[in-house]
Motif scaffolding. Structure first.
Motif, PDB file in Angstrom:
ATOM      1  N   ALA A  32       0.761  -1.150  -0.009  1.00  0.00           N
ATOM      2  CA  ALA A  32      -0.092  -0.006  -0.020  1.00  0.00           C
ATOM      3  C   ALA A  32       0.958   1.116  -0.083  1.00  0.00           C
ATOM      4  O   ALA A  32       0.270   2.374  -0.554  1.00  0.00           O
ATOM      5  N   LYS A  33       1.928   1.108   0.659  1.00  0.00           N
ATOM      6  CA  LYS A  33       2.877   2.441   0.708  1.00  0.00           C
ATOM      7  C   LYS A  33       3.364   2.942  -0.925  1.00  0.00           C
ATOM      8  O   LYS A  33       3.902   3.817  -0.924  1.00  0.00           O
ATOM      9  N   HIS A  34       3.225   1.858  -1.833  1.00  0.00           N
ATOM     10  CA  HIS A  34       3.879   2.065  -3.040  1.00  0.00           C
ATOM     11  C   HIS A  34       2.891   2.154  -4.262  1.00  0.00           C
ATOM     12  O   HIS A  34       3.284   2.191  -5.517  1.00  0.00           O
ATOM     13  N   VAL A  35       1.394   2.074  -3.766  1.00  0.00           N
ATOM     14  CA  VAL A  35       0.574   2.134  -4.649  1.00  0.00           C
ATOM     15  C   VAL A  35       0.401   3.728  -5.525  1.00  0.00           C
ATOM     16  O   VAL A  35       0.755   4.660  -4.927  1.00  0.00           O
ATOM     17  N   GLY A  36       0.329   3.489  -6.902  1.00  0.00           N
ATOM     18  CA  GLY A  36       0.318   4.937  -7.710  1.00  0.00           C
ATOM     19  C   GLY A  36       1.833   5.202  -8.050  1.00  0.00           C
ATOM     20  O   GLY A  36       1.930   6.191  -8.558  1.00  0.00           O
ATOM     21  N   TRP A  38       5.764   3.573  -9.521  1.00  0.00           N
ATOM     22  CA  TRP A  38       6.693   2.416  -9.992  1.00  0.00           C
ATOM     23  C   TRP A  38       7.321   1.856  -8.996  1.00  0.00           C
ATOM     24  O   TRP A  38       7.864   2.643  -8.375  1.00  0.00           O
ATOM     25  N   ALA A  39       7.471   0.418  -8.536  1.00  0.00           N
ATOM     26  CA  ALA A  39       8.369  -0.190  -7.772  1.00  0.00           C
ATOM     27  C   ALA A  39       9.195  -1.160  -8.442  1.00  0.00           C
ATOM     28  O   ALA A  39       8.878  -1.550  -9.418  1.00  0.00           O
ATOM     29  N   ALA A  40      10.214  -1.388  -7.626  1.00  0.00           N
ATOM     30  CA  ALA A  40      11.356  -2.021  -8.087  1.00  0.00           C
ATOM     31  C   ALA A  40      11.468  -3.415  -7.285  1.00  0.00           C
ATOM     32  O   ALA A  40      11.541  -2.917  -5.652  1.00  0.00           O
ATOM     33  N   PHE A  41      10.992  -4.481  -7.525  1.00  0.00           N
ATOM     34  CA  PHE A  41      10.893  -5.576  -6.697  1.00  0.00           C
ATOM     35  C   PHE A  41      12.187  -6.493  -6.931  1.00  0.00           C
ATOM     36  O   PHE A  41      12.960  -6.511  -7.900  1.00  0.00           O
ATOM     37  N   VAL A  48      10.156  -5.212  -1.973  1.00  0.00           N
ATOM     38  CA  VAL A  48      10.152  -4.076  -2.545  1.00  0.00           C
ATOM     39  C   VAL A  48      11.318  -3.140  -2.245  1.00  0.00           C
ATOM     40  O   VAL A  48      11.736  -2.778  -0.967  1.00  0.00           O
ATOM     41  N   VAL A  49      12.361  -3.024  -3.537  1.00  0.00           N
ATOM     42  CA  VAL A  49      13.575  -2.482  -3.203  1.00  0.00           C
ATOM     43  C   VAL A  49      13.510  -0.776  -2.947  1.00  0.00           C
ATOM     44  O   VAL A  49      13.958  -0.038  -2.253  1.00  0.00           O
ATOM     45  N   ALA A  50      12.777  -0.362  -3.937  1.00  0.00           N
ATOM     46  CA  ALA A  50      12.537   1.114  -3.938  1.00  0.00           C
ATOM     47  C   ALA A  50      11.140   1.396  -4.660  1.00  0.00           C
ATOM     48  O   ALA A  50      10.528   0.447  -5.542  1.00  0.00           O
ATOM     49  N   VAL A  73      12.984  -6.088 -10.764  1.00  0.00           N
ATOM     50  CA  VAL A  73      11.429  -6.096 -11.756  1.00  0.00           C
ATOM     51  C   VAL A  73      10.973  -4.868 -11.207  1.00  0.00           C
ATOM     52  O   VAL A  73      10.447  -4.717 -10.330  1.00  0.00           O
ATOM     53  N   PHE A  74      10.742  -4.257 -12.366  1.00  0.00           N
ATOM     54  CA  PHE A  74       9.876  -2.879 -12.420  1.00  0.00           C
ATOM     55  C   PHE A  74       8.335  -3.385 -12.776  1.00  0.00           C
ATOM     56  O   PHE A  74       7.996  -4.164 -13.597  1.00  0.00           O
ATOM     57  N   GLU A  75       7.455  -2.783 -11.900  1.00  0.00           N
ATOM     58  CA  GLU A  75       6.033  -2.765 -11.967  1.00  0.00           C
ATOM     59  C   GLU A  75       5.400  -1.638 -11.198  1.00  0.00           C
ATOM     60  O   GLU A  75       5.872  -1.087 -10.674  1.00  0.00           O
ATOM     61  N   PHE A  76       4.305  -1.283 -12.234  1.00  0.00           N
ATOM     62  CA  PHE A  76       3.504  -0.045 -11.805  1.00  0.00           C
ATOM     63  C   PHE A  76       2.389  -0.567 -10.992  1.00  0.00           C
ATOM     64  O   PHE A  76       1.711  -1.593 -11.285  1.00  0.00           O
ATOM     65  N   LEU A  77       2.371  -0.031  -9.636  1.00  0.00           N
ATOM     66  CA  LEU A  77       1.193  -0.631  -8.721  1.00  0.00           C
ATOM     67  C   LEU A  77       0.005   0.406  -8.789  1.00  0.00           C
ATOM     68  O   LEU A  77      -0.030   1.404  -8.218  1.00  0.00           O
TER      69      LEU A  77
END
Length: 90
Positions: A32-36, A38-41, A48-50, A73-77
């Motif tokens: 939830a801290k990363h919603v909205g 791009w997250a790097a897993f 979640v790295v950043a 791995v990049f994903e948009f949350l």
């Protein structure tokens, strides 16, 4: 001749299934801290790295933290779902 400490180790490969399984174990409060954003897993999907609002900013954050963008791995949350942005290439 390069020393052992200066050599880059090849990234370990993970299956998409184990990545997704590990990712599901991340607490929803952490996601939830990363919603909205791009997250790097991590490549194994365990953390979640950043995260950042743009891929450009995320790469800068990774570099600043000493992380190799090629080993995440990049994903948009998005609200209620995540959009795969690289896990299929693990």
């Amino acid at each position: 001749m390069a020393t052992t400490s200066s050599r880059r180790r090849p990234a370990r490969k993970y299956s998409v299934a184990s990545y997704r399984e590990n990712q599901q174990r991340i607490p929803p409060t952490e996601i939830a801290k990363h919603v909205g954003k791009w997250a790097a897993f991590s490549r194994d999907g365990k953390r979640v790295v950043a995260s950042a609002t743009t891929l450009e900013r995320l790469e800068k954050k990774l570099h600043s933290a000493g992380e190799d963008p090629e080993h995440v791995v990049f994903e948009f949350l998005d609200e209620g779902e995540s959009i795969v942005g690289g896990a299929e290439f693990l």
